[in-house]
Design a protein around this motif. Structure first.
Motif, PDB file in Angstrom:
ATOM      1  N   GLN A  69       0.835  -1.207   0.000  1.00 34.40           N
ATOM      2  CA  GLN A  69       0.000   0.000   0.000  1.00 34.40           C
ATOM      3  C   GLN A  69       0.874   1.263   0.000  1.00 34.40           C
ATOM      4  OE1 GLN A  69      -2.347   0.595   3.528  1.00 34.40           O
ATOM      5  NE2 GLN A  69      -3.983   1.585   2.396  1.00 34.40           N
ATOM      6  N   THR A  70       1.945   1.239   0.795  1.00 37.88           N
ATOM      7  CA  THR A  70       2.825   2.416   0.874  1.00 37.88           C
ATOM      8  C   THR A  70       3.557   2.641  -0.444  1.00 37.88           C
ATOM      9  OG1 THR A  70       3.109   1.952   3.219  1.00 37.88           O
ATOM     10  CG2 THR A  70       4.647   3.518   2.257  1.00 37.88           C
ATOM     11  N   VAL A  71       4.016   1.539  -1.068  1.00 36.60           N
ATOM     12  CA  VAL A  71       4.709   1.661  -2.363  1.00 36.60           C
ATOM     13  C   VAL A  71       3.793   2.368  -3.362  1.00 36.60           C
ATOM     14  CG1 VAL A  71       5.507   0.305  -4.365  1.00 36.60           C
ATOM     15  CG2 VAL A  71       6.303  -0.263  -2.071  1.00 36.60           C
ATOM     16  N   GLU A  72       2.526   1.950  -3.378  1.00 32.82           N
ATOM     17  CA  GLU A  72       1.567   2.542  -4.318  1.00 32.82           C
ATOM     18  C   GLU A  72       1.277   4.004  -3.993  1.00 32.82           C
ATOM     19  OE1 GLU A  72      -1.798  -0.077  -4.545  1.00 32.82           O
ATOM     20  OE2 GLU A  72      -1.919   0.235  -6.711  1.00 32.82           O
ATOM     21  N   GLN A  73       0.928   4.254  -2.734  1.00 34.70           N
ATOM     22  CA  GLN A  73       0.534   5.615  -2.328  1.00 34.70           C
ATOM     23  C   GLN A  73       1.684   6.613  -2.442  1.00 34.70           C
ATOM     24  OE1 GLN A  73      -0.896   5.348   1.693  1.00 34.70           O
ATOM     25  NE2 GLN A  73      -3.003   4.994   1.059  1.00 34.70           N
ATOM     26  N   ALA A  74       2.869   6.161  -2.071  1.00 35.23           N
ATOM     27  CA  ALA A  74       4.001   7.087  -1.951  1.00 35.23           C
ATOM     28  C   ALA A  74       4.778   7.239  -3.261  1.00 35.23           C
ATOM     29  CB  ALA A  74       4.935   6.596  -0.843  1.00 35.23           C
ATOM     30  N   GLY A  75       4.477   6.415  -4.253  1.00 37.66           N
ATOM     31  CA  GLY A  75       5.202   6.500  -5.533  1.00 37.66           C
ATOM     32  C   GLY A  75       6.636   5.999  -5.422  1.00 37.66           C
ATOM     33  N   LEU A  76       6.817   4.923  -4.670  1.00 42.41           N
ATOM     34  CA  LEU A  76       8.166   4.351  -4.493  1.00 42.41           C
ATOM     35  C   LEU A  76       8.467   3.344  -5.603  1.00 42.41           C
ATOM     36  CD1 LEU A  76       7.824   3.686  -0.652  1.00 42.41           C
ATOM     37  CD2 LEU A  76       9.094   5.557  -1.724  1.00 42.41           C
ATOM     38  N   ASN A  77       9.751   3.107  -5.854  1.00 46.34           N
ATOM     39  CA  ASN A  77      10.117   2.045  -6.804  1.00 46.34           C
ATOM     40  C   ASN A  77      11.157   1.093  -6.201  1.00 46.34           C
ATOM     41  OD1 ASN A  77      12.447   3.550  -6.938  1.00 46.34           O
ATOM     42  ND2 ASN A  77      11.976   4.446  -8.933  1.00 46.34           N
ATOM     43  N   ALA A  78      11.364   1.207  -4.899  1.00 41.00           N
ATOM     44  CA  ALA A  78      12.291   0.293  -4.209  1.00 41.00           C
ATOM     45  C   ALA A  78      11.858   0.140  -2.751  1.00 41.00           C
ATOM     46  CB  ALA A  78      13.719   0.827  -4.279  1.00 41.00           C
ATOM     47  N   VAL A  79      12.154  -1.040  -2.203  1.00 42.54           N
ATOM     48  CA  VAL A  79      11.776  -1.352  -0.815  1.00 42.54           C
ATOM     49  C   VAL A  79      12.999  -1.877  -0.078  1.00 42.54           C
ATOM     50  CG1 VAL A  79      10.477  -3.013   0.600  1.00 42.54           C
ATOM     51  CG2 VAL A  79       9.339  -1.852  -1.300  1.00 42.54           C
ATOM     52  N   GLN A  80      13.264  -1.317   1.090  1.00 43.93           N
ATOM     53  CA  GLN A  80      14.361  -1.791   1.950  1.00 43.93           C
ATOM     54  C   GLN A  80      13.755  -2.394   3.212  1.00 43.93           C
ATOM     55  OE1 GLN A  80      17.637   0.951   2.434  1.00 43.93           O
ATOM     56  NE2 GLN A  80      17.903   0.393   4.573  1.00 43.93           N
ATOM     57  N   LEU A  81      14.078  -3.652   3.452  1.00 39.68           N
ATOM     58  CA  LEU A  81      13.542  -4.358   4.622  1.00 39.68           C
ATOM     59  C   LEU A  81      14.606  -4.333   5.715  1.00 39.68           C
ATOM     60  CD1 LEU A  81      11.981  -7.334   2.632  1.00 39.68           C
ATOM     61  CD2 LEU A  81      10.788  -5.311   3.538  1.00 39.68           C
ATOM     62  N   HIS A  82      14.328  -3.650   6.815  1.00 47.08           N
ATOM     63  CA  HIS A  82      15.359  -3.385   7.815  1.00 47.08           C
ATOM     64  C   HIS A  82      15.165  -4.178   9.112  1.00 47.08           C
ATOM     65  CE1 HIS A  82      18.675  -0.449   7.617  1.00 47.08           C
ATOM     66  NE2 HIS A  82      18.745  -0.634   8.909  1.00 47.08           N
ATOM     67  N   GLY A  83      14.192  -5.115   9.093  1.00 41.94           N
ATOM     68  CA  GLY A  83      13.914  -5.884  10.312  1.00 41.94           C
ATOM     69  C   GLY A  83      14.376  -7.322  10.206  1.00 41.94           C
ATOM     70  N   ASN A  84      13.549  -8.229  10.733  1.00 42.46           N
ATOM     71  CA  ASN A  84      13.915  -9.653  10.740  1.00 42.46           C
ATOM     72  C   ASN A  84      13.195 -10.434   9.647  1.00 42.46           C
ATOM     73  OD1 ASN A  84      15.687  -9.534  13.038  1.00 42.46           O
ATOM     74  ND2 ASN A  84      13.837  -9.140  14.251  1.00 42.46           N
ATOM     75  N   GLU A  85      12.962  -9.817   8.516  1.00 34.57           N
ATOM     76  CA  GLU A  85      12.247 -10.464   7.420  1.00 34.57           C
ATOM     77  C   GLU A  85      13.067 -11.654   6.900  1.00 34.57           C
ATOM     78  OE1 GLU A  85      13.301  -7.299   7.364  1.00 34.57           O
ATOM     79  OE2 GLU A  85      11.519  -6.059   7.620  1.00 34.57           O
ATOM     80  N   SER A  86      12.363 -12.755   6.622  1.00 36.82           N
ATOM     81  CA  SER A  86      13.049 -13.982   6.177  1.00 36.82           C
ATOM     82  C   SER A  86      13.228 -13.975   4.655  1.00 36.82           C
ATOM     83  CB  SER A  86      12.193 -15.196   6.557  1.00 36.82           C
ATOM     84  OG  SER A  86      10.989 -15.150   5.811  1.00 36.82           O
TER      85      SER A  86
END
Ligand SMILES: O=C(O)c1ccccc1NCC(=O)[C@H](O)[C@H](O)COP(=O)(O)O
Length: 216
Positions: A69-86
């Motif tokens: 949802q944030t990628v769409e709303q904010a007009g992003l083209n990249a995502v950085q996962l900074h937690g404990n994502e597997s």
């Protein structure tokens, strides 16, 4: 050398940093951070910028629905996962993001405490575009201003691109690049006046030094 300036909160600063030549701007989508910025405020910034920049949303153990949802709303083209994502989470997220936008860059940040923490990077090489190594802090998830033990990274060679983060500044970025040869560098607090308020002369200095060192 790929350069990402993270923790952007102000439109004019984003435009200036893009003009100076940064490859990526990072927006902290973590509500507990002093650099937090809401999706609609990010959208105002991203819609004013050229299309050739990576516009990175930084997330900390957020749900797939929230990230998409944030990628769409904010007009992003990249995502950085900074937690404990597997690695499995990264893989599933990649396929969900593909329904929203083609080619969203996926970056997995690892907060490295020791050699064992570094070995984890190998698990992500095939499921993300970039592994970003950041410093470990028991109380803060990012933007700590702490450096990693660069000695530990001398032989680091994952199967994908990797960027160095953690306590970089105009004073130490040349030494870091010379020692560990990353494909990119990421900086936040080392080019700030206060959290989320970038010092443009420090940004310019940082970029000039990083580009010069990597061309040697
Ligand atoms: O910057 C934050 O406040 C932050 C909060 C929660 C998760 C991640 C966060 N920042 C991630 C970044 O990409 C920073 O650029 C990276 O941690 C390096 O920061 P610094 O040591 O200040 O250069």
């Amino acid at each position: 050398m790929y350069i990402k300036i993270c923790g952007i909160t102000k439109l004019e600063q984003a435009q200036s940093i893009a003009q100076i030549g940064a490859n990526a701007l990072g927006f902290i989508c973590v509500s507990s951070s002093p650099r937090y910025i809401e999706a609609m405020a990010i959208a105002k910034i991203t819609s004013s910028l050229d299309a050739n920049l990576d516009l990175v949303g930084v997330f900390l153990d957020a749900s797939m629905a929230e990230i998409c949802q944030t990628v769409e709303q904010a007009g992003l083209n990249a995502v950085q996962l900074h937690g404990n994502e597997s690695p499995e989470f990264c893989q599933q997220l990649r396929s969900q993001l593909a329904h929203i936008k083609p080619q969203v860059k996926l970056i997995k940040a690892l907060r490295v405490k020791n050699q064992a923490g570094l070995a984890v990077a190998q698990l992500f090489g095939d499921v993300v575009d970039v592994v970003l190594l950041d410093a470990y802090d028991p109380h803060m998830a990012g933007g700590t201003g702490k450096t990693l033990d660069w000695q530990m990274l001398r032989e680091f060679q994952p199967s994908c691109d990797w960027w160095l983060a953690g306590g970089l500044s105009p004073d130490n970025v040349a030494e870091a690049i010379a020692m560990v040869c990353p494909s990119g560098v990421d900086v936040s607090s080392g080019v700030e006046r206060s959290a989320g308020d970038k010092d443009l002369s420090k940004v310019e200095q940082f970029m000039k030094i990083a580009l010069q060192e990597s061309s040697n």
